[in-house]
Design an enzyme around this catalytic site. Structure first.
Site, short mmCIF file in Angstrom:
data_model
loop_
_atom_site.label_atom_id
_atom_site.label_comp_id
_atom_site.label_asym_id
_atom_site.label_seq_id
_atom_site.Cartn_x
_atom_site.Cartn_y
_atom_site.Cartn_z
N TYR A 96 79.34 132.55 -115.90
CA TYR A 96 79.72 133.85 -116.47
C TYR A 96 80.71 133.68 -117.62
O TYR A 96 80.67 134.43 -118.61
CB TYR A 96 80.29 134.76 -115.39
CG TYR A 96 79.22 135.39 -114.53
CD1 TYR A 96 78.21 136.15 -115.09
CD2 TYR A 96 79.20 135.20 -113.15
CE1 TYR A 96 77.21 136.71 -114.32
CE2 TYR A 96 78.21 135.75 -112.36
CZ TYR A 96 77.21 136.52 -112.95
OH TYR A 96 76.22 137.07 -112.18
N GLU A 186 73.90 119.78 -86.97
CA GLU A 186 73.28 120.54 -88.06
C GLU A 186 73.66 122.01 -88.06
O GLU A 186 73.96 122.59 -89.10
CB GLU A 186 71.75 120.41 -87.96
CG GLU A 186 70.99 121.17 -89.03
CD GLU A 186 69.49 120.97 -88.91
OE1 GLU A 186 68.77 121.74 -89.56
OE2 GLU A 186 69.04 120.08 -88.16
#
Length: 351
Positions: A96, A186
């Site tokens: 941005y 995980e």
């Protein structure tokens, strides 16, 4: 010379190269190591992917490359300002900010790639250059004390969600620990299960919740505790090709990040499970392999990172049974089963 000074000097040197060409009436050009697949090599001694020695040249004499060089110079200047002021910016913020520059990025993916080009050209990580990912790293729970700036952090007293690994993990110092190993899982569901069942006590372990594919900060943390604290690292993921891949990226790095695998890969980390053998031995609830799973398993079997006999056996076994299983499938036997039975048996067999 500290890391900040090194980063500023390397960033300035990029501009100096261009200025020197201008002063000598040469067409300015920048050498950028190639990240093409032909220049990404699996190093069998290091046990991770590395970049070869091929370079590409970006020249202002090539109309197609002018914008690429301009983008690189703008990003380098932005990073130099960040590092000098001890600031950081996310990749999204940089995208941005670039809206106000005289160069144009088509989308954030393009600006991300220029950031990676800068990494590989200067031989420094994007975190060293002040650029951070949008997401935080994983969560860590267990008996370890760290210091970040002037703040002392204890991962056991950071609440049930543990300590969140910062993208600036290299600025964190390990003060003290009382653990024998690290178990990385995980899913955050399994992380919270291990915390609730006090696995950190039972196994004298740090518990790391990977949040799926491990962020770079997470991989850096695992590498550091393995090498600096001499702690063995075990990885427990879903029993499917995607869980295998998540583990292998921690162990042997990824081709995409070949230029920084030396800082991220932990070759001595070991895959604890869920394996195809676990699915059979523990009679776990399963789902049938989809066509895409089968294709991925066949790809893994040809990947040099999986050449070890253990991996080859497990991949072939999974293809043979045609089934996959999640970490949470052990709940078939009760919520405590994974801590009371599975982990003790697997750790005992591996250690």
């Amino acid at each position: 010379m500290n890391k900040k000074d090194i980063a500023v000097n390397k960033l300035k040197s990029l501009g100096d190269i261009i200025l020197e060409d201008v002063h000598q009436n040469n067409v300015p050009a920048i050498k950028v190591p190639s990240r093409g697949t032909s220049n990404i090599v699996y190093d069998t001694e290091k046990r991770y992917y590395v970049l070869g020695d091929r370079y590409g040249k970006r020249s202002l004499g090539n109309v197609k490359q002018i914008s690429k060089i301009a983008q690189m110079v703008y990003v380098a200047n932005f990073c130099k300002d960040l590092v000098r002021r001890n600031k950081t910016a996310t990749l999204r913020e940089m995208y941005y900010v670039s809206e106000g520059w005289d160069v144009d990025f088509g989308d954030q993916q393009e600006s991300n790639i220029v950031g990676e080009d800068l990494e590989v050209t200067l031989g420094m990580t994007r975190e060293d250059l002040g650029l951070m990912p949008e997401e935080d790293g994983a969560s860590v729970y267990g008996k370890i004390t760290m210091q970040e700036d002037d703040v002392e952090i204890n991962a056991l007293r950071s609440g049930k969600s543990g300590y969140t690994i910062s993208p600036t993990i290299d600025d964190v110092q390990f003060v003290d620990h009382d653990v024998r190993r690290v178990i990385a899982v995980e899913t955050m569901g399994m992380f919270h299960r291990l915390v609730q069942e006090e696995a950190y006590k039972k196994f004298d372990t740090l518990i790391v919740g990977l949040k799926g594919q491990a962020a770079r900060a997470t991989r850096r943390f695992l590498k550091r505790v393995n090498e600096e604290l001499n702690l063995p690292v075990y990885i427990c993921n879903d029993g499917d090709p995607w869980g295998f891949h998540i583990a292998m990226v921690i162990i042997s790095g990824s081709a995409k990040l070949a230029h920084v695998n030396h800082q991220l890969a932990t070759p001595d980390a070991r895959f604890l499970g869920v394996t195809a053998s676990d699915i059979i031995n523990y009679d776990l609830p399963t789902d049938p392999l989809k066509d895409i799973d089968v294709l991925r398993l066949k790809e893994l079997s040809k990947d040099p990172r999986y050449k070890d006999e253990h991996w080859q056996v497990e991949i072939k076994k999974m293809l043979k049974i045609g089934k996959k299983a999640e970490q949470q499938s052990f709940s078939k036997y009760g919520l405590e089963y994974v801590v009371d039975t599975y982990l003790p048996e697997k750790l005992d067999s591996m250690e």
